[in-house]
Design a protein around this motif. Structure first.
Motif, mmCIF file in Angstrom:
data_model
loop_
_atom_site.group_PDB
_atom_site.id
_atom_site.type_symbol
_atom_site.label_atom_id
_atom_site.label_comp_id
_atom_site.label_asym_id
_atom_site.label_seq_id
_atom_site.Cartn_x
_atom_site.Cartn_y
_atom_site.Cartn_z
ATOM 1 N N PRO A 101 39.364 48.364 44.136
ATOM 2 C CA PRO A 101 38.936 47.116 44.773
ATOM 3 C C PRO A 101 37.757 46.518 44.009
ATOM 4 O O PRO A 101 36.983 47.236 43.370
ATOM 5 C CB PRO A 101 38.540 47.533 46.188
ATOM 6 N N ALA A 102 37.625 45.213 44.094
ATOM 7 C CA ALA A 102 36.597 44.513 43.324
ATOM 8 C C ALA A 102 35.191 44.787 43.829
ATOM 9 O O ALA A 102 34.249 44.827 43.045
ATOM 10 C CB ALA A 102 36.865 43.011 43.348
ATOM 11 N N GLY A 103 35.017 44.979 45.111
ATOM 12 C CA GLY A 103 33.665 45.123 45.639
ATOM 13 C C GLY A 103 32.915 43.824 45.407
ATOM 14 O O GLY A 103 33.489 42.743 45.398
ATOM 15 N N THR A 107 35.608 40.504 38.382
ATOM 16 C CA THR A 107 36.585 41.511 37.949
ATOM 17 C C THR A 107 37.039 41.299 36.511
ATOM 18 O O THR A 107 38.014 41.904 36.076
ATOM 19 C CB THR A 107 37.818 41.505 38.864
ATOM 20 N N ARG A 112 45.048 43.078 40.949
ATOM 21 C CA ARG A 112 45.697 44.284 41.479
ATOM 22 C C ARG A 112 47.200 44.040 41.517
ATOM 23 O O ARG A 112 47.664 43.127 42.176
ATOM 24 C CB ARG A 112 45.165 44.598 42.869
#
Length: 138
Positions: A101-103, A107, A112
């Motif tokens: 996940p990017a958080g 990115t 994804r």
């Protein structure tokens, strides 16, 4: 055009060139093609095995296939290099995939992939494995 179709077109062209005696694998290229095929088989196994893996492991294995192809490409010239280059180009979308996940934060343009996209890429690698096996069986 999806990865599988691009690989199918590459394989068909290679087989036509071998059959038409336009392309004859030199001993060094034959060995390198066998090495590439073995490396691809080591990285991506049967569909049921791949689908059982976590996404991060599936992506790692797909990236390994690109590494195998790139290393083999660096060691040859001519038609085998062109074939390997086409294979790398077909699998290029993998380079933009991420499993985490990017958080917070960017990115770097990664995305994804869906489970269907993983399956498509893995199928394309299996097609490459089979094409290389046929080319080296001649």
């Amino acid at each position: 055009m999806d990865m599988r179709r691009i690989v199918a077109v590459l394989a068909e062209e290679a087989e036509q060139q071998i059959e038409g005696q336009v392309w004859e694998l030199a001993p060094g290229d034959h060995a390198l093609a066998l090495e590439a095929e073995a490396g691809l088989r080591k990285a991506v196994g049967p569909a049921e095995d791949q689908e059982a893996l976590p996404e991060i492991d599936r992506l790692e294995r797909l990236r390994e296939t690109l590494a195998v192809l790139a290393i083999c490409l660096a060691r040859t010239h001519g038609r085998l290099a062109w074939f390997l280059s086409g294979a790398i180009n077909a699998l290029e979308p993998i380079l933009r995939w991420r499993a985490l996940p990017a958080g917070s934060g960017g990115t770097f343009g990664t995305v994804r992939p869906s489970l269907d996209e993983y399956a498509e890429a893995e199928d394309a690698v299996r097609q490459l494995q089979d094409a290389l096996a046929r080319l080296t069986a001649e």
